[in-house]
Design a protein around this motif. Structure first.
Motif, PDB file in Angstrom:
ATOM      1  N   LEU A 166     -16.495-108.586  28.794  1.00 37.77           N
ATOM      2  CA  LEU A 166     -17.225-109.293  29.853  1.00 37.77           C
ATOM      3  C   LEU A 166     -17.229-110.793  29.612  1.00 37.77           C
ATOM      4  O   LEU A 166     -17.105-111.588  30.557  1.00 37.77           O
ATOM      5  CB  LEU A 166     -18.657-108.768  29.931  1.00 37.77           C
ATOM      6  CG  LEU A 166     -18.834-107.311  30.351  1.00 37.77           C
ATOM      7  CD1 LEU A 166     -20.310-106.930  30.294  1.00 37.77           C
ATOM      8  CD2 LEU A 166     -18.269-107.061  31.748  1.00 37.77           C
ATOM      9  N   PRO A 176     -23.630-111.878  36.213  1.00 35.49           N
ATOM     10  CA  PRO A 176     -24.511-110.768  35.855  1.00 35.49           C
ATOM     11  C   PRO A 176     -25.933-111.187  35.528  1.00 35.49           C
ATOM     12  O   PRO A 176     -26.865-110.417  35.715  1.00 35.49           O
ATOM     13  CB  PRO A 176     -23.821-110.163  34.624  1.00 35.49           C
ATOM     14  CG  PRO A 176     -22.403-110.600  34.708  1.00 35.49           C
ATOM     15  CD  PRO A 176     -22.450-111.950  35.343  1.00 35.49           C
ATOM     16  N   TRP A 254     -27.740-106.747  36.078  1.00 40.42           N
ATOM     17  CA  TRP A 254     -26.678-106.782  35.069  1.00 40.42           C
ATOM     18  C   TRP A 254     -25.711-105.616  35.268  1.00 40.42           C
ATOM     19  O   TRP A 254     -24.493-105.791  35.308  1.00 40.42           O
ATOM     20  CB  TRP A 254     -27.296-106.752  33.676  1.00 40.42           C
ATOM     21  CG  TRP A 254     -26.305-106.488  32.585  1.00 40.42           C
ATOM     22  CD1 TRP A 254     -25.955-105.267  32.077  1.00 40.42           C
ATOM     23  CD2 TRP A 254     -25.501-107.462  31.912  1.00 40.42           C
ATOM     24  NE1 TRP A 254     -24.987-105.422  31.116  1.00 40.42           N
ATOM     25  CE2 TRP A 254     -24.700-106.745  30.991  1.00 40.42           C
ATOM     26  CE3 TRP A 254     -25.407-108.847  31.972  1.00 40.42           C
ATOM     27  CZ2 TRP A 254     -23.788-107.387  30.153  1.00 40.42           C
ATOM     28  CZ3 TRP A 254     -24.499-109.494  31.129  1.00 40.42           C
ATOM     29  CH2 TRP A 254     -23.712-108.768  30.245  1.00 40.42           C
ATOM     30  N   THR A 258     -21.481-105.705  36.409  1.00 38.94           N
ATOM     31  CA  THR A 258     -20.604-105.631  35.244  1.00 38.94           C
ATOM     32  C   THR A 258     -19.746-104.370  35.306  1.00 38.94           C
ATOM     33  O   THR A 258     -19.537-103.678  34.320  1.00 38.94           O
ATOM     34  CB  THR A 258     -21.396-105.652  33.932  1.00 38.94           C
ATOM     35  OG1 THR A 258     -22.413-104.638  33.968  1.00 38.94           O
ATOM     36  CG2 THR A 258     -22.024-107.014  33.698  1.00 38.94           C
TER      37      THR A 258
END
Length: 260
Positions: A166, A176, A254, A258
């Motif tokens: 990420l 995020p 988040w 993601t």
């Protein structure tokens, strides 16, 4: 016959890749291949096995060729299990992991090769494929209704590996985490120490993280195995196995931003 390349050159993840792939193959082999995999919508166990096995061979072929661009997965040689029963397909899956280790040992673990995150040493793919196999073993366990068991150290490394992927992504329109917001992940396994804590924040829309303890806008606590399944959306954001402290919307946002 020439000697096989020394797989010890790609430690510490070589043995774990073999073990995780073997555990995955052993779990799938006696099961109905048409069993649906709810955490991979539209997939059956047969498709999941093919995905992982082809992925191992895909990485192996890129390493062997010193690829500077992504190989089309449809062009992977031997990308489908050969004709035969479940035992043949299971061995094909295992052989893919071996092929990757042999390719890395032959090329050299530091040989550059294409990855999702830019050129990296070929051994990068061993860790990536290890955690791909581990997470898909969780998918199979969920599909079959059996426990997913994994060593805390390996699960924690899987969380770190995912955060690394990420962090390598460029900033997008929907980061995020809001700028200045922090997310703290805390594995409750006693054996992990600092390796089981992660502080995550946003820097100009990009993910930045480090191991450590601190107060976040949201904190998520659980075993390393459950945190791994949580960050990869194998269990729900509000699953009872995860304790969410602070603002739960930080955690939900988040997860929603993601994806793969």
């Amino acid at each position: 016959m020439s000697a096989s390349p020394d797989r010890r050159a790609v430690d510490p993840y070589a043995g774990a890749l073999i073990s995780e792939t073997d555990r995955l193959a052993a779990l799938i082999e006696p099961a109905d291949p048409e069993t649906a995999v709810p955490t991979c919508p539209g997939w059956s166990l047969r498709q999941l096995q093919r995905h992982v096995g082809r992925g191992h061979l895909w990485a192996a072929q890129m390493v062997a060729s010193g690829a500077t661009e992504m190989l089309d997965p449809r062009e992977v040689a031997g990308g489908k299990p050969p004709a035969g029963g479940p035992d043949v397909a299971a061995q094909w899956l295992r052989d893919g992991a071996t092929a990757l280790l042999d390719a890395v040992a032959a090329a050299g673990p530091d040989a550059p090769v294409w990855t999702f995150t830019g050129p990296k040493p070929s051994a990068w793919w061993v860790r990536r494929r290890l955690h791909e196999a581990a997470v898909h073993r969780a998918d199979v366990a969920i599909a079959l209704g059996v426990p997913f068991e994994i060593a805390p150290e390996l699960a924690a490394d899987g969380v770190s590996e995912w955060l690394g992927l990420l962090a390598a992504r460029p900033a997008g329109d929907e980061p995020p985490l809001a700028e200045g917001a922090t997310l703290h992940l805390h594995a409750t396994d006693d054996v992990l120490g600092v390796a089981g804590e992660w502080m995550i924040r946003s820097d100009g829309g990009r993910v930045v993280w480090e191991h450590g303890h601190g107060k976040g806008d949201a904190a998520v606590r659980g075993s390393a195995a459950d945190l791994l399944q949580g960050v990869l959306r194998r269990i729900d954001a509000d699953d009872d196995r995860l304790q969410v402290l602070g603002d739960p919307e930080v955690w939900r946002t988040w997860l929603s931003r993601t994806g793969f």
